[in-house]
Design a protein around this motif. Structure first.
Motif, mmCIF file in Angstrom:
data_model
loop_
_atom_site.group_PDB
_atom_site.id
_atom_site.type_symbol
_atom_site.label_atom_id
_atom_site.label_comp_id
_atom_site.label_asym_id
_atom_site.label_seq_id
_atom_site.Cartn_x
_atom_site.Cartn_y
_atom_site.Cartn_z
ATOM 1 N N LYS A 1 0.828 -1.207 0.000
ATOM 2 C CA LYS A 1 0.000 0.000 0.000
ATOM 3 C C LYS A 1 0.861 1.255 0.000
ATOM 4 O O LYS A 1 0.604 2.216 -0.737
ATOM 5 N N GLU A 2 1.928 1.229 0.841
ATOM 6 C CA GLU A 2 2.824 2.387 0.907
ATOM 7 C C GLU A 2 3.542 2.575 -0.422
ATOM 8 O O GLU A 2 3.686 3.685 -0.920
ATOM 9 N N GLY A 3 3.987 1.474 -1.020
ATOM 10 C CA GLY A 3 4.676 1.559 -2.296
ATOM 11 C C GLY A 3 3.784 2.121 -3.384
ATOM 12 O O GLY A 3 4.221 2.929 -4.218
ATOM 13 N N GLU A 4 2.516 1.698 -3.392
ATOM 14 C CA GLU A 4 1.566 2.193 -4.398
ATOM 15 C C GLU A 4 1.335 3.700 -4.233
ATOM 16 O O GLU A 4 1.250 4.439 -5.215
ATOM 17 N N GLU A 5 1.211 4.138 -2.967
ATOM 18 C CA GLU A 5 0.989 5.565 -2.718
ATOM 19 C C GLU A 5 2.177 6.398 -3.192
ATOM 20 O O GLU A 5 2.011 7.458 -3.817
ATOM 21 N N ILE A 6 3.369 5.909 -2.898
ATOM 22 C CA ILE A 6 4.574 6.637 -3.320
ATOM 23 C C ILE A 6 4.661 6.667 -4.840
ATOM 24 O O ILE A 6 4.938 7.711 -5.451
ATOM 25 N N LEU A 7 4.398 5.512 -5.459
ATOM 26 C CA LEU A 7 4.476 5.438 -6.923
ATOM 27 C C LEU A 7 3.449 6.365 -7.573
ATOM 28 O O LEU A 7 3.742 7.051 -8.562
ATOM 29 N N LYS A 8 2.244 6.405 -7.011
ATOM 30 C CA LYS A 8 1.188 7.280 -7.571
ATOM 31 C C LYS A 8 1.588 8.750 -7.470
ATOM 32 O O LYS A 8 1.397 9.541 -8.413
ATOM 33 N N LYS A 9 2.162 9.131 -6.331
ATOM 34 C CA LYS A 9 2.608 10.523 -6.185
ATOM 35 C C LYS A 9 3.712 10.845 -7.182
ATOM 36 O O LYS A 9 3.765 11.943 -7.744
ATOM 37 N N CYS A 10 4.609 9.895 -7.385
ATOM 38 C CA CYS A 10 5.692 10.130 -8.343
ATOM 39 C C CYS A 10 5.150 10.294 -9.759
ATOM 40 O O CYS A 10 5.634 11.125 -10.542
ATOM 41 N N ILE A 11 4.126 9.482 -10.111
ATOM 42 C CA ILE A 11 3.525 9.586 -11.446
ATOM 43 C C ILE A 11 2.769 10.907 -11.588
ATOM 44 O O ILE A 11 2.892 11.619 -12.587
ATOM 45 N N ASP A 12 1.966 11.243 -10.579
ATOM 46 C CA ASP A 12 1.157 12.480 -10.639
ATOM 47 C C ASP A 12 2.019 13.735 -10.669
ATOM 48 O O ASP A 12 1.593 14.779 -11.169
ATOM 49 N N SER A 13 3.228 13.652 -10.129
ATOM 50 C CA SER A 13 4.112 14.824 -10.120
ATOM 51 C C SER A 13 5.054 14.864 -11.318
ATOM 52 O O SER A 13 5.751 15.863 -11.529
ATOM 53 N N GLY A 14 5.086 13.731 -12.076
ATOM 54 C CA GLY A 14 5.973 13.692 -13.234
ATOM 55 C C GLY A 14 7.362 13.189 -12.916
ATOM 56 O O GLY A 14 8.219 13.161 -13.809
ATOM 57 N N LEU A 15 7.600 12.792 -11.664
ATOM 58 C CA LEU A 15 8.905 12.225 -11.336
ATOM 59 C C LEU A 15 9.105 10.868 -12.031
ATOM 60 O O LEU A 15 10.236 10.481 -12.354
ATOM 61 N N TRP A 16 7.992 10.146 -12.196
ATOM 62 C CA TRP A 16 8.031 8.838 -12.862
ATOM 63 C C TRP A 16 7.033 8.876 -14.011
ATOM 64 O O TRP A 16 5.875 9.205 -13.824
ATOM 65 N N ILE A 17 7.493 8.527 -15.208
ATOM 66 C CA ILE A 17 6.633 8.534 -16.391
ATOM 67 C C ILE A 17 6.451 7.101 -16.871
ATOM 68 O O ILE A 17 7.424 6.462 -17.311
ATOM 69 N N PRO A 18 5.215 6.555 -16.763
ATOM 70 C CA PRO A 18 4.967 5.194 -17.259
ATOM 71 C C PRO A 18 5.181 5.121 -18.777
ATOM 72 O O PRO A 18 4.717 5.987 -19.507
ATOM 73 N N ASP A 19 5.883 4.116 -19.254
ATOM 74 C CA ASP A 19 6.131 3.892 -20.681
ATOM 75 C C ASP A 19 6.635 5.180 -21.323
ATOM 76 O O ASP A 19 5.932 5.848 -22.085
ATOM 77 N N ALA A 20 7.852 5.568 -20.990
ATOM 78 C CA ALA A 20 8.414 6.843 -21.443
ATOM 79 C C ALA A 20 8.433 6.963 -22.953
ATOM 80 O O ALA A 20 8.159 8.025 -23.510
ATOM 81 N N LYS A 21 8.717 5.831 -23.652
ATOM 82 C CA LYS A 21 8.773 5.897 -25.116
ATOM 83 C C LYS A 21 7.415 6.228 -25.709
ATOM 84 O O LYS A 21 7.287 7.040 -26.621
ATOM 85 N N LYS A 22 6.393 5.605 -25.183
ATOM 86 C CA LYS A 22 5.052 5.874 -25.677
ATOM 87 C C LYS A 22 4.644 7.309 -25.374
ATOM 88 O O LYS A 22 4.006 7.984 -26.183
ATOM 89 N N HIS A 23 5.038 7.790 -24.199
ATOM 90 C CA HIS A 23 4.722 9.167 -23.812
ATOM 91 C C HIS A 23 5.378 10.159 -24.783
ATOM 92 O O HIS A 23 4.749 11.126 -25.232
ATOM 93 N N GLU A 24 6.631 9.884 -25.118
ATOM 94 C CA GLU A 24 7.319 10.774 -26.053
ATOM 95 C C GLU A 24 6.663 10.748 -27.425
ATOM 96 O O GLU A 24 6.539 11.777 -28.089
ATOM 97 N N GLU A 25 6.211 9.542 -27.860
ATOM 98 C CA GLU A 25 5.558 9.425 -29.158
ATOM 99 C C GLU A 25 4.233 10.182 -29.184
ATOM 100 O O GLU A 25 3.891 10.879 -30.153
ATOM 101 N N GLU A 26 3.483 10.086 -28.094
ATOM 102 C CA GLU A 26 2.215 10.810 -28.013
ATOM 103 C C GLU A 26 2.439 12.325 -28.017
ATOM 104 O O GLU A 26 1.680 13.064 -28.637
ATOM 105 N N GLN A 27 3.479 12.761 -27.332
ATOM 106 C CA GLN A 27 3.787 14.186 -27.311
ATOM 107 C C GLN A 27 4.166 14.678 -28.711
ATOM 108 O O GLN A 27 3.792 15.768 -29.131
#
Length: 352
Positions: free
Chosen positions: A291-317
């Motif tokens: 649960k703690e790991g999920e909360e930390i990971l979600k905050k990192c994603i919501d803040s942009g510290l962690w980007i899921p599937d970076a290659k796909k994100h760059e392609e979409e951009q």
């Protein structure tokens, strides 16, 4: 004015003569009392002394009356100037600043400061009346609105820099110039011609005038402090506004600030981000409570510290940028969204 001066001289002479006679009679009476004699001479001396004491009170009343008349005398060149500085030596002052535009006034102020800044600052450091009068007489170009404006702004700058003692010193000289300028306005004369009359007034034993000057000085210091605080408040408001704009610009996709999120992370997670080691981050998160790991990971994603599937994100951009380009208006930009897939990184740091 001349008649008043003559009356003052007569008054001083009479007071001095009266004082001398009183002291003389008192000594004679003391000598008679020491000798033990009780004669008619002692009675006569005492009567004369009482008469002189009564006259002394009358002299004091006359002195008070002359001082009252002097204070009631209006300010003009005749009443303020001393010998050698008479009304005939003063030219009429024609004000020209009223005809200038704001731009012209600003240009005049800049040119004045450029040419005479050192002289103004030197004047601002004086305190004794004699020194202030000398520098203004020797440098008549300082007796103007531009010099007073410079000193007033300098006072605010000093207060902002927390140099309050120096600010009060410069404020004193600012009021000196302002008093001279106001005197010139009331007399409709060139301010340079009012330097000596102003200091002549201050050099007299006039507690009321000194009090007026000191009151204005204290009032000016208070206004300077208020203006300095207002400037600091504006600067602080601008800083807060800029910081907030920067914060908004760096918010992640979930609306969280990456800086704030990073500061809130556990030390071991911070170390992963600082090392930019994604495998290490994945190991650290896996070792945590789910649960703690999920909360930390979600905050990192919501803040942009962690980007899921970076290659796909760059392609979409990239496709989004192309879709917004006029040359690519017809390109397709509706793609099926996949579930988030977190990228992995090889040991050499390249994405897989």
């Amino acid at each position: 004015m001349k008649e008043m001066e003559e009356n003052k001289k007569k008054l001083e002479l009479g007071k001095q003569q009266n004082k001398t006679r009183v002291e003389d009679l008192r000594k004679k009476l003391e000598n008679l009392e020491a000798s033990g004699e009780d004669s008619k001479q002692k009675e006569k001396l005492q009567a004369d002394l009482n008469k002189l004491i009564k006259e002394e009170k009358e002299w004091r009343l006359k002195e008070a009356e002359i001082e009252k008349q002097e204070k009631a005398t209006p300010w003009n060149v005749d009443t303020l100037s001393k010998d050698g500085f008479t009304k005939t030596s003063i030219n009429k002052y024609t004000r020209t600043d009223a005809d200038l535009t704001e731009e012209q006034k600003e240009e005049k102020q800049r040119n004045f400061v450029k040419n005479y800044e050192k002289d103004i600052q030197k004047f601002g450091m004086f305190r004794r009346w004699e020194d202030s009068q000398k520098i203004l007489v020797d440098n008549p170009h300082l007796v103007c609105e531009e010099a007073a404006n410079y000193l007033a702004i300098w006072c605010i700058d000093l207060e902002v820099e927390e140099k309050s003692s120096l600010m009060e010193q410069v404020a004193h000289q600012t009021i000196v110039l302002q008093f001279i300028l106001e005197l010139a306005k009331s007399m409709k004369q060139d301010p340079r011609a009012c330097v000596r009359p102003f200091f002549a007034k201050l050099s007299k034993d006039d507690p009321e005038y000194q009090t007026g000057f000191n009151d204005e000085w204290r009032s000016f210091i208070k206004r300077v402090k208020e203006r300095a605080q207002a400037r600091l408040d504006r600067a602080m408001a601008e800083t807060v506004k800029e910081m907030e704009a920067e914060r908004q610009a760096r918010l992640g996709p979930g609306g969280l600030d990456p800086v704030e999120v990073f500061e809130s992370l556990p030390p071991e997670v911070k170390e992963c981000f600082e090392a930019k080691d994604i495998p290490m981050l994945q190991r650290v998160l896996s070792a945590m409570d789910p649960k703690e790991g999920e909360e930390i990971l979600k905050k990192c994603i919501d803040s942009g510290l962690w980007i899921p599937d970076a290659k796909k994100h760059e392609e979409e951009q990239r496709k989004l940028a192309e879709a917004q380009s006029p040359a690519d208006e017809g390109s397709e930009n509706n793609e099926e969204k996949d579930e988030p897939v977190y990228e992995t990184v090889k040991e050499d740091g390249t994405s897989v």
